[in-house]
Design a protein around this motif. Structure first.
Motif, PDB file in Angstrom:
ATOM      1  N   PHE A   1      -3.920 -10.407  17.037  1.00  0.00           N
ATOM      2  CA  PHE A   1      -3.652  -9.919  15.691  1.00  0.00           C
ATOM      3  C   PHE A   1      -2.160  -9.739  15.419  1.00  0.00           C
ATOM      4  N   SER A   2      -1.298 -10.387  16.198  1.00  0.00           N
ATOM      5  CA  SER A   2       0.145 -10.174  16.065  1.00  0.00           C
ATOM      6  C   SER A   2       0.646 -10.477  14.658  1.00  0.00           C
ATOM      7  N   ARG A   3       0.268 -11.625  14.119  1.00  0.00           N
ATOM      8  CA  ARG A   3       0.750 -11.999  12.782  1.00  0.00           C
ATOM      9  C   ARG A   3       0.332 -10.945  11.747  1.00  0.00           C
ATOM     10  N   GLU A   4      -0.912 -10.504  11.807  1.00  0.00           N
ATOM     11  CA  GLU A   4      -1.416  -9.541  10.837  1.00  0.00           C
ATOM     12  C   GLU A   4      -0.726  -8.186  10.968  1.00  0.00           C
ATOM     13  N   THR A   5      -0.556  -7.708  12.193  1.00  0.00           N
ATOM     14  CA  THR A   5       0.064  -6.392  12.366  1.00  0.00           C
ATOM     15  C   THR A   5       1.540  -6.411  11.989  1.00  0.00           C
ATOM     16  N   LEU A   6       2.244  -7.502  12.302  1.00  0.00           N
ATOM     17  CA  LEU A   6       3.662  -7.571  11.948  1.00  0.00           C
ATOM     18  C   LEU A   6       3.836  -7.674  10.437  1.00  0.00           C
ATOM     19  N   GLU A   7       2.989  -8.431   9.780  1.00  0.00           N
ATOM     20  CA  GLU A   7       3.078  -8.511   8.323  1.00  0.00           C
ATOM     21  C   GLU A   7       2.716  -7.178   7.672  1.00  0.00           C
TER      22      GLU A   7
ATOM     23  N   GLY B   1       8.957 -16.383  17.279  1.00  0.00           N
ATOM     24  CA  GLY B   1       8.535 -17.257  16.203  1.00  0.00           C
ATOM     25  C   GLY B   1       7.560 -16.589  15.253  1.00  0.00           C
ATOM     26  N   VAL B   2       6.650 -15.800  15.803  1.00  0.00           N
ATOM     27  CA  VAL B   2       5.683 -15.086  14.967  1.00  0.00           C
ATOM     28  C   VAL B   2       6.408 -14.062  14.089  1.00  0.00           C
ATOM     29  N   ALA B   3       7.387 -13.351  14.667  1.00  0.00           N
ATOM     30  CA  ALA B   3       8.148 -12.373  13.888  1.00  0.00           C
ATOM     31  C   ALA B   3       8.943 -13.048  12.774  1.00  0.00           C
ATOM     32  N   GLU B   4       9.516 -14.202  13.068  1.00  0.00           N
ATOM     33  CA  GLU B   4      10.269 -14.922  12.041  1.00  0.00           C
ATOM     34  C   GLU B   4       9.346 -15.418  10.925  1.00  0.00           C
ATOM     35  N   GLU B   5       8.159 -15.863  11.287  1.00  0.00           N
ATOM     36  CA  GLU B   5       7.193 -16.285  10.271  1.00  0.00           C
ATOM     37  C   GLU B   5       6.778 -15.108   9.386  1.00  0.00           C
ATOM     38  N   ALA B   6       6.590 -13.956   9.989  1.00  0.00           N
ATOM     39  CA  ALA B   6       6.236 -12.767   9.214  1.00  0.00           C
ATOM     40  C   ALA B   6       7.364 -12.388   8.261  1.00  0.00           C
ATOM     41  N   ARG B   7       8.589 -12.518   8.715  1.00  0.00           N
ATOM     42  CA  ARG B   7       9.736 -12.223   7.846  1.00  0.00           C
ATOM     43  C   ARG B   7       9.778 -13.167   6.661  1.00  0.00           C
TER      44      ARG B   7
ATOM     45  N   VAL C   1      13.512   7.680  12.091  1.00  0.00           N
ATOM     46  CA  VAL C   1      13.240   6.465  12.868  1.00  0.00           C
ATOM     47  C   VAL C   1      11.820   6.542  13.427  1.00  0.00           C
ATOM     48  N   VAL C   2      11.070   5.463  13.237  1.00  0.00           N
ATOM     49  CA  VAL C   2       9.733   5.345  13.802  1.00  0.00           C
ATOM     50  C   VAL C   2       9.769   4.338  14.943  1.00  0.00           C
ATOM     51  N   LEU C   3       9.275   4.725  16.115  1.00  0.00           N
ATOM     52  CA  LEU C   3       9.049   3.799  17.218  1.00  0.00           C
ATOM     53  C   LEU C   3       7.569   3.445  17.194  1.00  0.00           C
ATOM     54  N   ALA C   4       7.256   2.183  16.910  1.00  0.00           N
ATOM     55  CA  ALA C   4       5.866   1.787  16.692  1.00  0.00           C
ATOM     56  C   ALA C   4       5.502   0.585  17.539  1.00  0.00           C
ATOM     57  N   ASP C   5       4.344   0.619  18.170  1.00  0.00           N
ATOM     58  CA  ASP C   5       3.859  -0.526  18.931  1.00  0.00           C
ATOM     59  C   ASP C   5       3.512  -1.678  17.996  1.00  0.00           C
ATOM     60  N   SER C   6       3.620  -2.890  18.515  1.00  0.00           N
ATOM     61  CA  SER C   6       3.409  -4.075  17.690  1.00  0.00           C
ATOM     62  C   SER C   6       1.949  -4.305  17.339  1.00  0.00           C
ATOM     63  N   ASN C   7       1.017  -3.655  18.041  1.00  0.00           N
ATOM     64  CA  ASN C   7      -0.403  -3.881  17.741  1.00  0.00           C
ATOM     65  C   ASN C   7      -0.999  -2.820  16.820  1.00  0.00           C
ATOM     66  N   VAL C   8      -0.143  -2.015  16.195  1.00  0.00           N
ATOM     67  CA  VAL C   8      -0.609  -1.039  15.213  1.00  0.00           C
ATOM     68  C   VAL C   8      -0.729  -1.730  13.856  1.00  0.00           C
ATOM     69  N   LEU C   9      -1.886  -1.617  13.229  1.00  0.00           N
ATOM     70  CA  LEU C   9      -2.091  -2.154  11.893  1.00  0.00           C
ATOM     71  C   LEU C   9      -1.708  -1.057  10.893  1.00  0.00           C
ATOM     72  N   MET C  10      -0.567  -1.238  10.248  1.00  0.00           N
ATOM     73  CA  MET C  10      -0.023  -0.186   9.394  1.00  0.00           C
ATOM     74  C   MET C  10      -0.606  -0.278   7.989  1.00  0.00           C
ATOM     75  N   PRO C  11      -1.268   0.770   7.507  1.00  0.00           N
ATOM     76  CA  PRO C  11      -1.702   0.783   6.103  1.00  0.00           C
ATOM     77  C   PRO C  11      -0.481   0.919   5.195  1.00  0.00           C
ATOM     78  N   LYS C  12      -0.660   0.646   3.921  1.00  0.00           N
ATOM     79  CA  LYS C  12       0.474   0.714   3.004  1.00  0.00           C
ATOM     80  C   LYS C  12       1.074   2.115   2.933  1.00  0.00           C
TER      81      LYS C  12
END
Length: 384
Positions: A54-60, A85-91, A129-140
């Motif tokens: 779920f990397s693409r979804e969580t980063l977006e 590459g996934v992070a750049e695509e999300a950006r 500052v928030v330190l957040a793991d990459s697999n957290v799905l952040m709500p709006k």
């Protein structure tokens, strides 16, 4: 006989009480977004290592927050990591959000995740500052909920992960561990004044941490959340939790992955908070069930009726908590909870034994002596 029954009853009562407290303390995912009086600029530092389902979804999701001014800093230790590459695509998919990717590894501790975060912390532009793991799905409303949980006596606000979208039986077991067991006990503990950090999402005020050694101070323990808890307590401040935990989509899991992850966390708790970890052997259904079956056997009562009664007292409140909070439930959730509780004593025993484990491509070593931490990092090894 009466003593055995009394102990079993006390264990079941403590289990039920923790569920009641957690049910009172935790907001449902369907509740309204809390209000905040101010929305200050925030930096979100996200360490990345490897590509997950779920990397693409969580980063977006991190790039899609309802907040007027925030920056995202993706941190990667290895310039060859495909997650870049996934992070750049999300950006590119979310060009309106201020986001950067920093590459490099600062070996300030035995914790590879913390080392990866150092450059992001130093580059962060904002006080919050928030330190957040990459697999957290952040709500709006991710930042709204974090800021809303900050109180005058807060030194840190964090969130435990809420397991969701499991695929397969062992992912269901992972949900049973994360949700109605670990999240339940963490929220119950905070409500009783024993709040402790969870590294999935941690909101800091930069000046508070920098005045006590900076992010490098979190390397005092092998787990940065344990170091954060002790540091905040030494400041005379408290660790507070968000109103409700943030989601971590799981996908498919194997028994080997669940066993390795739970044993790793247990061993980290054992060496960082041994006085809190030791009573964990009493958690779950196995201790009260064993005691009640033993008492029934001696007294001549029906073993099957006794077992069913204990299981109902243990699991009906747990299922109700998940249902009321709109957490993941399935036809096999009860079986997953029982499986979790059967594994708990074995995990607890395993935690007292020395050994090593792989953590994001690094070999971590924890000794068997619970009075102190023996940890080290070998040269990076290939990720499994």
């Amino acid at each position: 006989m009466l003593y055995i029954i009394a102990v079993a009853g006390a264990l079941l009562a403590a289990n039920t009480l923790s569920l009641v407290i957690a049910g009172w303390r935790i907001r449902s995912r369907q509740d309204e977004t809390p209000s905040v009086s101010a929305r200050p600029p925030v930096s979100i530092v996200i360490p990345l290592c490897g590509v997950e389902q779920f990397s693409r979804e969580t980063l977006e999701s991190a790039l899609s927050l309802d907040w007027p001014d925030y920056e995202i800093i993706f941190c990667v230790a290895d310039k060859a990591d495909p997650v870049i590459g996934v992070a750049e695509e999300a950006r590119r998919a979310k060009p309106l959000t201020q986001a950067t990717v920093l590459v490099g590894d600062d070996r300030v501790s035995a914790n590879p995740k913390l080392n990866n975060c150092v450059k992001g912390w130093n580059a962060a532009l904002h006080e919050w500052v928030v330190l957040a793991d990459s697999n957290v799905l952040m709500p709006k409303d991710y930042l709204v909920r974090l800021i809303a949980a900050w109180r005058p006596d807060s030194g840190l606000v964090c969130s435990t992960p809420l397991g969701s979208r499991p695929t397969g039986f062992w992912a269901e077991v992972e949900c049973a561990f994360l949700n109605t067991h670990q999240a339940r006990w963490q929220y119950a503990g905070e409500a009783l004044g024993f709040g402790f950090a969870q590294g999935k999402s941690m909101l800091w005020r930069k000046k508070i941490l920098n005045s006590h050694g900076g992010i490098q101070a979190l390397g005092a323990e092998i787990a940065e959340d344990a170091a954060a808890t002790k540091l905040v307590n030494r400041m005379g401040l408290k660790v507070h939790l968000v109103g409700g935990p943030f989601e971590q989509p799981l996908g498919r899991r194997t028994f080997r992955e669940i066993w390795a992850r739970q044993c790793r966390w247990a061993r980290l708790r054992r060496v960082t908070f041994p006085h809190f970890f030791a009573p964990e052997i009493l958690l779950g259904v196995v201790p009260p069930l064993s005691l009640c079956v033993c008492a029934a056997s001696v007294s001549g009562a029906s073993l099957s009726i006794t077992a069913v009664a204990v299981l109902c007292v243990a699991y009906i409140p747990e299922l109700l908590l998940a249902a009321r909070k709109n957490w993941h439930l399935s036809p096999i959730s009860l079986v997953a909870m029982v499986t979790r509780d059967v594994l708990l004593p074995a995990i607890w025993i395993r935690s007292w034994l020395a050994g090593s484990f792989d953590w994001r491509g690094n070999r971590m070593v924890i000794g068997s002596n619970g009075s102190r931490l023996e940890a080290g990092v070998a040269e990076p090894i290939a990720s499994p």
